[in-house]
Motif scaffolding. Structure first.
Motif, PDB file in Angstrom:
ATOM      1  N   TYR A 160       0.890  -1.271  -0.146  1.00  0.00           N
ATOM      2  CA  TYR A 160       0.018  -0.084  -0.007  1.00  0.00           C
ATOM      3  C   TYR A 160       0.834   1.221   0.032  1.00  0.00           C
ATOM      4  O   TYR A 160       1.772   1.378   0.712  1.00  0.00           O
ATOM      5  N   ILE A 161       0.589   2.261  -0.934  1.00  0.00           N
ATOM      6  CA  ILE A 161       1.227   3.695  -0.864  1.00  0.00           C
ATOM      7  C   ILE A 161       0.155   4.741  -0.271  1.00  0.00           C
ATOM      8  O   ILE A 161      -0.829   4.796  -0.733  1.00  0.00           O
ATOM      9  N   ARG A 162       0.900   5.211   0.679  1.00  0.00           N
ATOM     10  CA  ARG A 162      -0.104   6.466   1.373  1.00  0.00           C
ATOM     11  C   ARG A 162       0.895   7.643   1.380  1.00  0.00           C
ATOM     12  O   ARG A 162       2.051   7.502   1.535  1.00  0.00           O
ATOM     13  N   VAL A 163       0.213   8.747   1.458  1.00  0.00           N
ATOM     14  CA  VAL A 163       1.057  10.155   1.825  1.00  0.00           C
ATOM     15  C   VAL A 163       0.308  10.642   2.759  1.00  0.00           C
ATOM     16  O   VAL A 163      -0.998  10.912   2.993  1.00  0.00           O
ATOM     17  N   LYS A 164       0.890  10.817   3.841  1.00  0.00           N
ATOM     18  CA  LYS A 164       0.618  11.535   5.034  1.00  0.00           C
ATOM     19  C   LYS A 164       0.670  12.963   5.174  1.00  0.00           C
ATOM     20  O   LYS A 164       1.221  13.606   4.229  1.00  0.00           O
ATOM     21  N   ASP A 165       0.200  13.605   6.414  1.00  0.00           N
ATOM     22  CA  ASP A 165       0.290  15.273   6.337  1.00  0.00           C
ATOM     23  C   ASP A 165       1.405  15.712   6.555  1.00  0.00           C
ATOM     24  O   ASP A 165       1.769  16.868   6.449  1.00  0.00           O
ATOM     25  N   ASP A 166       2.498  14.824   6.836  1.00  0.00           N
ATOM     26  CA  ASP A 166       3.851  15.272   6.905  1.00  0.00           C
ATOM     27  C   ASP A 166       4.584  15.444   5.334  1.00  0.00           C
ATOM     28  O   ASP A 166       5.864  15.591   5.282  1.00  0.00           O
ATOM     29  N   LEU A 167       3.566  15.037   4.512  1.00  0.00           N
ATOM     30  CA  LEU A 167       3.978  14.885   2.945  1.00  0.00           C
ATOM     31  C   LEU A 167       5.224  13.925   2.921  1.00  0.00           C
ATOM     32  O   LEU A 167       5.888  13.871   1.835  1.00  0.00           O
ATOM     33  N   LYS A 168       5.375  12.704   3.618  1.00  0.00           N
ATOM     34  CA  LYS A 168       6.221  11.721   3.283  1.00  0.00           C
ATOM     35  C   LYS A 168       5.301  10.572   2.813  1.00  0.00           C
ATOM     36  O   LYS A 168       4.195  10.742   3.128  1.00  0.00           O
ATOM     37  N   ILE A 169       5.889   9.677   1.965  1.00  0.00           N
ATOM     38  CA  ILE A 169       5.383   8.680   1.203  1.00  0.00           C
ATOM     39  C   ILE A 169       5.557   7.305   2.016  1.00  0.00           C
ATOM     40  O   ILE A 169       6.693   6.786   2.155  1.00  0.00           O
ATOM     41  N   TYR A 170       4.385   6.640   2.543  1.00  0.00           N
ATOM     42  CA  TYR A 170       4.420   5.601   3.319  1.00  0.00           C
ATOM     43  C   TYR A 170       4.296   4.444   2.574  1.00  0.00           C
ATOM     44  O   TYR A 170       3.006   4.392   1.869  1.00  0.00           O
ATOM     45  N   VAL A 171       5.189   3.396   2.494  1.00  0.00           N
ATOM     46  CA  VAL A 171       4.874   2.290   1.721  1.00  0.00           C
ATOM     47  C   VAL A 171       5.014   1.076   2.694  1.00  0.00           C
ATOM     48  O   VAL A 171       5.753   0.879   3.184  1.00  0.00           O
ATOM     49  N   THR A 172       3.816   0.482   2.523  1.00  0.00           N
ATOM     50  CA  THR A 172       3.471  -0.673   3.560  1.00  0.00           C
ATOM     51  C   THR A 172       3.670  -2.092   2.705  1.00  0.00           C
ATOM     52  O   THR A 172       3.019  -2.097   1.983  1.00  0.00           O
ATOM     53  N   THR A 173       4.352  -2.942   3.155  1.00  0.00           N
ATOM     54  CA  THR A 173       4.560  -3.955   2.231  1.00  0.00           C
ATOM     55  C   THR A 173       4.994  -5.328   3.028  1.00  0.00           C
ATOM     56  O   THR A 173       4.912  -5.326   4.218  1.00  0.00           O
ATOM     57  N   ASN A 174       5.459  -6.499   2.291  1.00  0.00           N
ATOM     58  CA  ASN A 174       5.636  -7.496   3.229  1.00  0.00           C
ATOM     59  C   ASN A 174       7.317  -7.762   3.246  1.00  0.00           C
ATOM     60  O   ASN A 174       8.060  -6.892   2.602  1.00  0.00           O
ATOM     61  N   LEU A 175       7.585  -8.886   3.981  1.00  0.00           N
ATOM     62  CA  LEU A 175       9.050  -8.709   4.301  1.00  0.00           C
ATOM     63  C   LEU A 175       9.936  -9.163   3.241  1.00  0.00           C
ATOM     64  O   LEU A 175      11.173  -8.695   3.262  1.00  0.00           O
ATOM     65  N   PHE A 176       9.259  -9.617   1.966  1.00  0.00           N
ATOM     66  CA  PHE A 176      10.221 -10.140   1.039  1.00  0.00           C
ATOM     67  C   PHE A 176      10.307  -9.310  -0.115  1.00  0.00           C
ATOM     68  O   PHE A 176      10.698  -9.466  -0.999  1.00  0.00           O
ATOM     69  N   ALA A 177       9.775  -8.079  -0.051  1.00  0.00           N
ATOM     70  CA  ALA A 177       9.736  -7.188  -0.954  1.00  0.00           C
ATOM     71  C   ALA A 177      11.262  -6.441  -1.244  1.00  0.00           C
ATOM     72  O   ALA A 177      11.686  -5.944  -0.274  1.00  0.00           O
ATOM     73  N   THR A 178      11.604  -6.567  -2.451  1.00  0.00           N
ATOM     74  CA  THR A 178      13.081  -5.862  -2.653  1.00  0.00           C
ATOM     75  C   THR A 178      12.985  -4.529  -3.037  1.00  0.00           C
ATOM     76  O   THR A 178      12.002  -3.913  -3.477  1.00  0.00           O
ATOM     77  N   ASN A 179      14.195  -3.916  -2.898  1.00  0.00           N
ATOM     78  CA  ASN A 179      14.159  -2.435  -3.409  1.00  0.00           C
ATOM     79  C   ASN A 179      13.807  -2.519  -4.731  1.00  0.00           C
ATOM     80  O   ASN A 179      13.336  -1.384  -5.114  1.00  0.00           O
ATOM     81  N   GLN A 180      14.266  -3.239  -5.731  1.00  0.00           N
ATOM     82  CA  GLN A 180      13.999  -3.262  -7.139  1.00  0.00           C
ATOM     83  C   GLN A 180      12.447  -3.330  -7.435  1.00  0.00           C
ATOM     84  O   GLN A 180      11.822  -2.503  -8.202  1.00  0.00           O
ATOM     85  N   LEU A 184      10.329  -2.167  -5.241  1.00  0.00           N
ATOM     86  CA  LEU A 184       9.322  -1.023  -4.558  1.00  0.00           C
ATOM     87  C   LEU A 184       9.785   0.084  -5.507  1.00  0.00           C
ATOM     88  O   LEU A 184       9.064   1.019  -5.871  1.00  0.00           O
ATOM     89  N   LYS A 185      10.834   0.112  -6.034  1.00  0.00           N
ATOM     90  CA  LYS A 185      11.193   1.099  -6.983  1.00  0.00           C
ATOM     91  C   LYS A 185      10.599   1.187  -8.521  1.00  0.00           C
ATOM     92  O   LYS A 185      10.020   2.128  -8.961  1.00  0.00           O
ATOM     93  N   ARG A 186      10.099  -0.039  -8.760  1.00  0.00           N
ATOM     94  CA  ARG A 186       9.245  -0.316  -9.916  1.00  0.00           C
ATOM     95  C   ARG A 186       7.777   0.098  -9.645  1.00  0.00           C
ATOM     96  O   ARG A 186       7.124   0.687 -10.413  1.00  0.00           O
ATOM     97  N   LEU A 187       7.591  -0.032  -8.626  1.00  0.00           N
ATOM     98  CA  LEU A 187       6.187  -0.078  -8.104  1.00  0.00           C
ATOM     99  C   LEU A 187       5.938   1.657  -7.920  1.00  0.00           C
ATOM    100  O   LEU A 187       4.806   2.081  -8.520  1.00  0.00           O
ATOM    101  N   LEU A 188       6.751   2.402  -7.432  1.00  0.00           N
ATOM    102  CA  LEU A 188       6.644   3.776  -7.252  1.00  0.00           C
ATOM    103  C   LEU A 188       6.668   4.396  -8.862  1.00  0.00           C
ATOM    104  O   LEU A 188       5.922   5.391  -8.647  1.00  0.00           O
ATOM    105  N   GLU A 189       7.457   3.903  -9.465  1.00  0.00           N
ATOM    106  CA  GLU A 189       7.613   4.477 -10.986  1.00  0.00           C
ATOM    107  C   GLU A 189       6.117   4.327 -11.774  1.00  0.00           C
ATOM    108  O   GLU A 189       5.807   5.063 -12.210  1.00  0.00           O
ATOM    109  N   GLU A 190       5.511   3.039 -11.647  1.00  0.00           N
ATOM    110  CA  GLU A 190       4.148   2.705 -11.971  1.00  0.00           C
ATOM    111  C   GLU A 190       3.071   3.625 -11.353  1.00  0.00           C
ATOM    112  O   GLU A 190       2.038   3.932 -11.965  1.00  0.00           O
ATOM    113  N   ASN A 191       3.240   3.915 -10.080  1.00  0.00           N
ATOM    114  CA  ASN A 191       2.069   4.802  -9.405  1.00  0.00           C
ATOM    115  C   ASN A 191       2.621   6.287  -9.367  1.00  0.00           C
ATOM    116  O   ASN A 191       1.851   6.910  -8.419  1.00  0.00           O
ATOM    117  N   TYR A 192       3.589   6.620 -10.080  1.00  0.00           N
ATOM    118  CA  TYR A 192       4.036   8.132 -10.045  1.00  0.00           C
ATOM    119  C   TYR A 192       2.882   8.977 -10.009  1.00  0.00           C
ATOM    120  O   TYR A 192       2.747   9.888  -9.169  1.00  0.00           O
TER     121      TYR A 192
END
Length: 212
Positions: free
Chosen positions: A24-44, A46-54
């Protein structure tokens, strides 16, 4: 981890949880982007997910910025006032300005006004409600995620104190919404039909309230 949007860097907070199956991707009132995911999610991944949801992330940031702007001044019943701090009085509401001391308890003042105004509007809407319902107990408190709550067992309607800052049309909609739960304790089609009977503009009001 950062992401650049319109020449501004926004921090990305990754929270990995064992019980999470989805991401899940959320933006809170501190304007930080919070990504909640499972333990096995790789940086690669997450990077692709953020690009797809830009585009969606940009919209979430813009929405949070609007909310911050809408809540930055002194507001009362839909009117916006510049704050002028003074040592000569505790509180005085003028034309476009509110004069108050730095020690003045604004929330206490808001709650005092809300007890009067919310009760008046509850009485008016209850008197013209299209279905016969029990008259509910009214409570007022600050809430972060809801404008109102209806406890169908105790017949209690709780309203968010923040409504005192907004135009009373939003208060009226929330009251209609919560009173409708005394007939339908869900958000079924019958529930929304009842809301429409008593507040035909509810869809417009709901959409506008997402900006607060």
């Amino acid at each position: 981890m950062m992401i650049r949007i319109s020449n501004i860097d926004y921090e990305i907070i990754v929270e990995k949880k064992a019980k999470n199956k989805n991401t899940y991707i959320r933006v809170k009132d501190d304007l930080k982007i919070y990504v909640t995911t499972n333990l096995f999610a790789t940086n690669q991944y997450l990077k692709r997910l953020l690009e797809e949801n830009y585009t969606s992330i940009v919209k979430m940031i813009e929405r949070e910025k609007r909310k911050l702007e809408n809540n930055s001044d002194f507001r009362y019943l839909g009117e916006v006032y510049d704050i002028v701090y003074t040592e000569y009085c505790d509180f005085s509401l003028g034309v476009g300005k509110v004069f108050l001391s730095k020690e003045f308890d604004i929330d206490k003042w808001y709650k005092k006004q809300a007890k009067i105004i919310f009760k008046e509007h509850l009485d008016a809407i209850y008197a013209h409600f299209s279905k016969k319902i029990p008259y509910p107990d009214l409570k007022i408190r600050k809430m972060t995620t809801r404008w109102g709550v209806c406890n169908t067992k105790s017949k209690t309607v709780t309203l968010n104190l923040e409504l005192i800052k907004r135009d009373v049309k939003y208060l009226d909609y929330v009251l209609v919404h919560e009173l409708s739960h005394l007939i339908h304790a869900n958000h079924s089609e019958c529930f929304w039909d009842l809301v429409y009977e008593n507040c035909p503009d509810y869809k417009i009001l709901r959409r506008e309230m997402k900006e607060f």
